[in-house]
Every structure is written in structure tokens, then in C-alpha cells.
Design a protein around this motif. Sequence first.
Motif, PDB file in Angstrom:
ATOM      1  N   ASP A   1       0.859  -1.187   0.000  1.00  0.00           N
ATOM      2  CA  ASP A   1       0.000   0.000   0.000  1.00  0.00           C
ATOM      3  C   ASP A   1       0.890   1.229   0.000  1.00  0.00           C
ATOM      4  OD1 ASP A   1      -2.518  -1.206   0.001  1.00  0.00           O
ATOM      5  OD2 ASP A   1      -2.419  -1.570   2.151  1.00  0.00           O
ATOM      6  N   GLN A   2       0.694   2.084  -1.001  1.00  0.00           N
ATOM      7  CA  GLN A   2       1.489   3.301  -1.110  1.00  0.00           C
ATOM      8  C   GLN A   2       0.633   4.515  -0.810  1.00  0.00           C
ATOM      9  OE1 GLN A   2       4.718   1.841  -4.506  1.00  0.00           O
ATOM     10  NE2 GLN A   2       3.605   3.710  -4.771  1.00  0.00           N
ATOM     11  N   PHE A   3       1.251   5.653  -0.953  1.00  0.00           N
ATOM     12  CA  PHE A   3       0.569   6.912  -0.744  1.00  0.00           C
ATOM     13  C   PHE A   3      -0.527   7.086  -1.793  1.00  0.00           C
ATOM     14  CE2 PHE A   3       4.680   7.163  -2.814  1.00  0.00           C
ATOM     15  CZ  PHE A   3       4.340   7.596  -4.090  1.00  0.00           C
ATOM     16  N   GLY A   4      -1.569   7.836  -1.449  1.00  0.00           N
ATOM     17  CA  GLY A   4      -2.641   8.117  -2.401  1.00  0.00           C
ATOM     18  C   GLY A   4      -3.473   6.909  -2.754  1.00  0.00           C
ATOM     19  N   ASP A   5      -3.640   5.958  -1.837  1.00  0.00           N
ATOM     20  CA  ASP A   5      -4.454   4.763  -2.079  1.00  0.00           C
ATOM     21  C   ASP A   5      -3.973   3.957  -3.286  1.00  0.00           C
ATOM     22  OD1 ASP A   5      -6.156   5.354   0.066  1.00  0.00           O
ATOM     23  OD2 ASP A   5      -7.371   6.687  -1.184  1.00  0.00           O
ATOM     24  N   ILE A   6      -2.685   3.975  -3.521  1.00  0.00           N
ATOM     25  CA  ILE A   6      -2.104   3.196  -4.612  1.00  0.00           C
ATOM     26  C   ILE A   6      -1.783   1.791  -4.111  1.00  0.00           C
ATOM     27  CG2 ILE A   6      -0.173   2.996  -6.234  1.00  0.00           C
ATOM     28  CD1 ILE A   6       0.056   6.017  -6.192  1.00  0.00           C
ATOM     29  N   MET A   7      -2.184   0.788  -4.872  1.00  0.00           N
ATOM     30  CA  MET A   7      -1.931  -0.605  -4.531  1.00  0.00           C
ATOM     31  C   MET A   7      -0.946  -1.197  -5.534  1.00  0.00           C
ATOM     32  SD  MET A   7      -5.879  -1.698  -3.767  1.00  0.00           S
ATOM     33  CE  MET A   7      -6.414  -0.914  -5.302  1.00  0.00           C
ATOM     34  N   PHE A   8       0.032  -1.922  -5.017  1.00  0.00           N
ATOM     35  CA  PHE A   8       1.053  -2.526  -5.858  1.00  0.00           C
ATOM     36  C   PHE A   8       1.195  -3.995  -5.476  1.00  0.00           C
ATOM     37  CE2 PHE A   8       5.633  -3.317  -6.898  1.00  0.00           C
ATOM     38  CZ  PHE A   8       5.515  -3.166  -8.281  1.00  0.00           C
ATOM     39  N   ASP A   9       1.044  -4.899  -6.450  1.00  0.00           N
ATOM     40  CA  ASP A   9       1.070  -6.324  -6.173  1.00  0.00           C
ATOM     41  C   ASP A   9       2.014  -7.042  -7.136  1.00  0.00           C
ATOM     42  OD1 ASP A   9      -1.223  -6.652  -4.127  1.00  0.00           O
ATOM     43  OD2 ASP A   9      -2.154  -5.511  -5.749  1.00  0.00           O
ATOM     44  N   TYR A  10       2.595  -8.121  -6.626  1.00  0.00           N
ATOM     45  CA  TYR A  10       3.514  -8.925  -7.432  1.00  0.00           C
ATOM     46  C   TYR A  10       3.284 -10.396  -7.140  1.00  0.00           C
ATOM     47  CZ  TYR A  10       7.857 -11.078  -9.094  1.00  0.00           C
ATOM     48  OH  TYR A  10       8.772 -11.881  -9.731  1.00  0.00           O
ATOM     49  N   PHE A  11       3.354 -11.203  -8.189  1.00  0.00           N
ATOM     50  CA  PHE A  11       3.259 -12.646  -8.058  1.00  0.00           C
ATOM     51  C   PHE A  11       4.316 -13.265  -8.960  1.00  0.00           C
ATOM     52  CE2 PHE A  11       1.843 -16.715  -9.714  1.00  0.00           C
ATOM     53  CZ  PHE A  11       1.501 -17.413  -8.567  1.00  0.00           C
ATOM     54  N   GLY A  12       5.124 -14.175  -8.415  1.00  0.00           N
ATOM     55  CA  GLY A  12       6.181 -14.792  -9.206  1.00  0.00           C
ATOM     56  C   GLY A  12       6.295 -16.275  -8.929  1.00  0.00           C
ATOM     57  N   LEU A  13       6.647 -17.039  -9.952  1.00  0.00           N
ATOM     58  CA  LEU A  13       6.818 -18.483  -9.841  1.00  0.00           C
ATOM     59  C   LEU A  13       8.038 -18.892 -10.652  1.00  0.00           C
ATOM     60  CD1 LEU A  13       5.706 -21.320  -9.014  1.00  0.00           C
ATOM     61  CD2 LEU A  13       4.457 -21.299 -11.197  1.00  0.00           C
ATOM     62  N   SER A  14       8.918 -19.700 -10.062  1.00  0.00           N
ATOM     63  CA  SER A  14      10.088 -20.208 -10.777  1.00  0.00           C
ATOM     64  C   SER A  14      10.251 -21.686 -10.470  1.00  0.00           C
ATOM     65  CB  SER A  14      11.349 -19.434 -10.385  1.00  0.00           C
ATOM     66  OG  SER A  14      11.638 -19.590  -9.009  1.00  0.00           O
ATOM     67  N   ALA A  15      10.856 -22.431 -11.422  1.00  0.00           N
ATOM     68  CA  ALA A  15      11.015 -23.872 -11.259  1.00  0.00           C
ATOM     69  C   ALA A  15      12.154 -24.367 -12.133  1.00  0.00           C
ATOM     70  CB  ALA A  15       9.720 -24.591 -11.631  1.00  0.00           C
ATOM     71  N   PRO A  16      12.831 -25.423 -11.704  1.00  0.00           N
ATOM     72  CA  PRO A  16      13.912 -25.990 -12.510  1.00  0.00           C
ATOM     73  C   PRO A  16      13.370 -26.738 -13.719  1.00  0.00           C
ATOM     74  CG  PRO A  16      13.541 -27.327 -10.560  1.00  0.00           C
ATOM     75  CD  PRO A  16      12.664 -26.116 -10.421  1.00  0.00           C
ATOM     76  N   ALA A  17      14.215 -26.934 -14.717  1.00  0.00           N
ATOM     77  CA  ALA A  17      13.823 -27.652 -15.936  1.00  0.00           C
ATOM     78  C   ALA A  17      15.041 -28.360 -16.517  1.00  0.00           C
ATOM     79  CB  ALA A  17      13.225 -26.690 -16.966  1.00  0.00           C
ATOM     80  N   PHE A  18      14.779 -29.352 -17.359  1.00  0.00           N
ATOM     81  CA  PHE A  18      15.848 -30.083 -18.042  1.00  0.00           C
ATOM     82  C   PHE A  18      16.904 -30.599 -17.070  1.00  0.00           C
ATOM     83  CE2 PHE A  18      14.319 -26.906 -21.189  1.00  0.00           C
ATOM     84  CZ  PHE A  18      13.700 -27.797 -22.062  1.00  0.00           C
ATOM     85  N   LYS A  19      16.431 -31.338 -16.054  1.00  0.00           N
ATOM     86  CA  LYS A  19      17.301 -31.981 -15.072  1.00  0.00           C
ATOM     87  C   LYS A  19      18.203 -30.993 -14.332  1.00  0.00           C
ATOM     88  CE  LYS A  19      17.381 -36.374 -17.577  1.00  0.00           C
ATOM     89  NZ  LYS A  19      18.231 -37.431 -18.213  1.00  0.00           N
TER      90      LYS A  19
END
Length: 324
Positions: A96-114
Motif C-alpha cells: 500500500d502506497q501513498f494516495g491509495d495506490i496498490m502494488f502487487d507482485y506474483f512470481g513463480l520459478s522452477a527448474p527444468a531439463f534436469k
Amino acid sequence: IAVNSSTKWMGGFWENGPLWTYFLLVLTVLIFASRPAMGASAGTTGASFLKIAVGPRAAAMGTAYTAVAEEAYALHYNPASIGLTERWDLSAMHQDQFGDIMFDYFGLSAPAFKGHSAWGLSFVRLAVEDYARTENDDGVKVINADLALTATYAHRIFKPLSLGVSAKMIKQNLFQYTANGWAVDFGAHLKINPRLSIGASILNIGPKITFISIGDPLPTTVRVGGAFKLLPRGNLLATMDYWLPLLEDDGLGIGVEYRPNRFVALRGGYQVGTEFTGFNASTYGLTFNFENFGVEYAFVPREKLGDIHRAGLNVSFGGKKPQV
């Protein structure tokens, strides 16, 4: 013992000599790739929300995160950072920032190819509720939102060296107006030895984003950083980043993280080169860790604009945790 430790520590430089060559070559390419953008005249940039720090841990450490290879938050700073991952990682943040500003983040990571590669997905959104006047002079509640969806792929060229690339779709909404764009990121991450890592990236390379017939360049930024573990147990992490934006002044961030035990992490940071000074240029945070997840918090003081509070969760499963 001191001599043996020093020899072992320095051995990381000599044993990885060829990797240094590759890393410096990649860094040179990143710098030259950014030269056309860096040659642009000063002015405002489009999609400015892409410059906002992501992740409570990174924010609490002065955003000095380019060389850190832990958590899916790292996708925002260096696409190569997930090249060392051996497990699935899910990160989510709300701010939650100033001026009723909303900031969101979603991240996903995973290994691949052994375990030789890794992939990641991330979503970032900046929104603010507002009222717009219509022809009937009545207030209509609308949500002005900026968002970016990013796909990342990183490959371990050699065991200590990984390269990464991200492609992102950008969309901005302002009442009935919409702007769309795209950008790419490139990065490199080198783990010199168990205690020392370095990273470099160039972020947000792409065409101007046009909003209501006016085009503005993206916030292209070159970042270079290092991360070093201190103390015998390596439970004190020191990080430093230098960044060179497209149309703004360069900056420097430093951060420290101390883990007195495996359940708690305390953090602090400071930034140089921003419009903030003194206490307002400092950052603070902590994390409570449990078996496979952590609860994170960051406090960023902003006297005139209002303090910023970031809260996030990090969940990991499968494999073992990467070490910076």
C-alpha cells in the motif's frame, strides 16, 4: 588455517578464470546493447511502474538484489538469477502506497531439463481507485491500472554461470484509454565460490509505449551487483548494486542481511543517487522463516510522500534452496 582458507577463497577466482571471461563478455554485450537507449535525450519514461522495487527482502536491502539467486522476486532484477534453482519457488507481495495506490507482485520459478535450466512467470500490477467525471457531471468509480506479465528462461552455461532472458507484455489503463507494449530483459549470474556471487542485467528493452497518441521510452536500466557472505557460518550477507537508468541519474544501493538463526532474518539498506537523503534513503525489514515458507516485511520511510509498507509470502517445495 588462515592461509588455507585464503587459498581456498582465492581459488574460486583462478578455477573459474574462463567463466570470468564469459561473464565479462556478456556484461560488455549488455552495455553495448543499451547504448542506443542510453543515447536518448532526457525526459519522462513510459510504464514507470516497472521501476518500483519488487519483494520485501529486496526492498529492505536497498534493492541491491542483482546478484542474489533466491526466491522468485529475483526475476524482477536479473532473469539469470533462477539458473541455479533446484526447487519450485512461489513469491507474492502486496504494498500500500501513498494516495491509495496498490502494488502487487506474483512470481513463480522452477527448474527444468534436469536442473540445467529454469523457467519463471511473474505478474506485477499497480492500481489506484479514482473517480472520473462524465458528460452528466456524475462521479464514476474507475480503477486505473498498469500491469506486466513476464515469462523468463535461464540456462546454466556452466555450473557456476547462468544466462537468462525475459519477455514481458505491458498494458496500461487510464479511464477509457489503453496503452500496450512489450519489452525484454537479459541477464548473467556468476557464482564465483560458495560465498561470492556477481550479476548483471539490462532491463526493459523495447519500443516506446504510446498512450493517447504520445509515445514515451521504456525505463531501460543496466544493473551490476555483487553478493558476499560474511562470518564463519555465512549468516551475514552483504550486497551492493549499481544501476544506470535510461533517462535518470545513476544510483547505488547497499544492503545487509543477518540471520541469527534459521527462523529469523533482519535486514537494512541504503540508497545513494535518489531524490531521498538521510533517513528517507534507508530501508528496513525482516522475515520469519518456517519449514518451506517465509513471511516477509519491509519498511521504506518516505517523509513527504508517506511511509511504504511491503508484506509478502515465499513458499518453496522440492529440491534444496539455492545459495546466493
